[in-house]
Design an enzyme around this catalytic site. Structure first.
Site, PDB file in Angstrom:
ATOM      1  N   ARG A 309      -5.290   0.814  -1.052  1.00 13.95           N
ATOM      2  CA  ARG A 309      -4.797   2.188  -0.907  1.00 13.95           C
ATOM      3  C   ARG A 309      -4.656   2.655   0.548  1.00 13.95           C
ATOM      4  O   ARG A 309      -3.632   3.249   0.896  1.00 13.95           O
ATOM      5  CB  ARG A 309      -5.632   3.168  -1.731  1.00 13.95           C
ATOM      6  CG  ARG A 309      -5.602   2.856  -3.241  1.00 13.95           C
ATOM      7  CD  ARG A 309      -6.261   3.927  -4.087  1.00 13.95           C
ATOM      8  NE  ARG A 309      -5.479   5.141  -4.107  1.00 13.95           N
ATOM      9  CZ  ARG A 309      -5.737   6.228  -3.414  1.00 13.95           C
ATOM     10  NH1 ARG A 309      -6.813   6.288  -2.662  1.00 13.95           N
ATOM     11  NH2 ARG A 309      -4.953   7.260  -3.471  1.00 13.95           N
ATOM     12  N   CYS A 340      -4.348 -10.566   8.662  1.00 11.25           N
ATOM     13  CA  CYS A 340      -3.436 -10.571   9.803  1.00 11.25           C
ATOM     14  C   CYS A 340      -2.362  -9.517   9.555  1.00 11.25           C
ATOM     15  O   CYS A 340      -1.189  -9.828   9.337  1.00 11.25           O
ATOM     16  CB  CYS A 340      -2.814 -11.952   9.959  1.00 11.25           C
ATOM     17  SG  CYS A 340      -4.066 -13.216  10.124  1.00 11.25           S
TER      18      CYS A 340
END
Ligand SMILES: *Cc1c(COP(=O)(O)O)cnc(C)c1O
Length: 420
Positions: A309, A340
């Site tokens: 979220r 990443c």
């Protein structure tokens, strides 16, 4: 103040048994909240809450809610299978899906679920895949903007869901010609609304539409489905929706619109997900790295793969550093995961107490649309789910994924020229 329902000592013990990160659910909180909901709508004899399984698709969570009187709201094949595996059938299942594949209609029919059609063209698809049941629900999309006191709550005109108003009349007529006897009417116009006026306004809109639909078509309308959308206060000072006020507000609309129309008794259904679970789940992680460059960062062993979220919506989730609840919040951190991905941040510029490596960090309100939205990016494995039971014990209700699970869908045969 937002505080977890457990202490540092308790959590340390739990974290010894289940390595971080994991999602931890508070059974007592879930049950008490479900009871409040039922009390708030007790005035409506046919009231039924169908838990939106997609919010927290876990059999133990569903079992707890079943014990509190809830059915399930399924949106896909696998969610229907989950209901079937738990022996939930018939009108204990609401099937609210969209762009629905044929085989999902077929399974929903086989299980006897109440089917909530998303589109007028789905009438034919359902007819061909299991046939039309006696009761059918249709999802309404009024278009435009949905406002409360001039505040835009949602944007149905831009949403892919539901029938237009004209299609509802036509759809009901077609369904009646084809022998459908009873109808439901559904709409989901706004998400995560903490304003207690949302349900009453939505109910009034659906009640008025139901009365007109009955006048136009003569259809017998058995229920109105208010769907999900009741929000929770993710931020500490946000007001929580008042479920008793919501229940009374819906009743007022009912007394005003449904009673004089002669449509009483009309059942009210809900498909709440977030409201049922979000505040009763926590993502438990540990601080494993810190770095100080242009900003100060704390790296956790959890990432957006465990809770999407914040990365997806910029959503706020409150953070408690366990044992430092009352320490001065005199440090400003970005709290990150290890993906990443620049947006893999649970908090940005968050004032927190000083965090030391090894601290248990609890992210609040992850009980709905938390674990469920997890994914495997960067080869991250899904975490365990643990239930904090009413007696203060714990139970593993989903084990963590292992590398074996991750590799299970590959076929290495012949890849390395070493087949026999
Ligand atoms: C997602 C969804 C819900 C649950 O929504 P919440 O905001 O979690 O209450 C209910 N019904 C349908 C059709 C949904 O898609």
């Amino acid at each position: 103040m937002k505080r977890p329902v457990f202490t540092l000592e308790q959590l340390k013990e739990i974290a010894e048994e289940y390595p971080t990160p994991f999602h931890l659910y508070d059974e007592k909180g879930i049950r008490e909240n479900a009871r409040r909901l039922h009390e708030a709508f007790a005035w409506n004899e046919g009231f039924k809450q169908y838990f939106a399984v997609k919010a927290t698709p876990n059999p133990d969570i569903i079992r707890i809610l079943r014990e509190e009187g809830c059915g399930v709201d399924c949106s896909s094949m696998t969610e229907l299978r989950l209901a079937e595996a738990l022996d939930i059938t018939g009108d204990e299942i609401m099937f609210s899906s969209n762009a629905t594949p044929d085989e999902e209609f077929a399974l929903a029919r086989r299980l006897g679920a109440i089917i909530n059609l998303d589109d007028i063209t789905h009438i034919g698809a359902l007819e061909k895949n299991g046939g039309l049941p006696d009761t059918v629900c249709c999802r309404y999309n009024p278009g435009g903007e949905f406002r409360i006191d001039n505040m835009i709550m949602g944007n149905p005109g831009e949403a892919k869901f539901g029938f237009t108003r004209e299609q509802l009349t036509e759809g009901y007529r077609i369904l009646m010609q084809k022998g459908v006897k009873r109808f439901g009417l559904h709409a989901f116009l706004a998400s995560n609304v903490t304003d207690s006026e949302y349900y009453p306004r939505l109910a009034a809109l659906l009640f008025e539409t139901a009365v007109k639909l009955r006048e136009e078509t003569g259809a017998e309308i058995a229920f109105v489905n208010l769907s999900g959308g009741i929000g929770v206060p993710y931020r500490p000072k946000e007001p929580a929706p008042d479920i008793f006020r919501i229940g009374r507000g819906v009743k007022e609309a009912y007394d005003e619109i449904i009673r004089p129309s002669g449509m009483h008794p009309l059942a009210i259904y809900t498909e709440l997900g977030r409201f049922m679970l979000a505040p009763y789940g926590y993502l438990v992680a540990r601080a494993i790295r810190e770095k100080h460059i242009h900003k100060d960062y704390i790296g956790l062993d959890a990432s957006a793969a465990n809770l999407l979220r914040p990365a997806m919506y910029g959503a706020y989730h409150h953070i408690t550093v366990m044992g430092k609840e009352d320490a001065p919040h005199d440090h400003v951190y970005d709290v990150t995961g290890s993906l990443c991905e620049s947006n893999d941040r649970f908090a940005v510029d968050r004032p927190l107490p000083r965090i030391d490596i090894g601290d248990l960090v609890v992210i609040h309100d992850t009980g709905a649309h938390g674990f469920a939205m997890g994914y495997n990016y960067n080869g991250k494995l899904r975490s365990a789910e643990v239930l904090l039971t009413e007696d203060g014990g714990t139970r593993l209700i989903r084990r963590a994924e292992t590398e074996r699970d991750y590799f299970a869908t590959f076929d290495f045969t012949g890849l390395f020229g070493d087949v026999e």
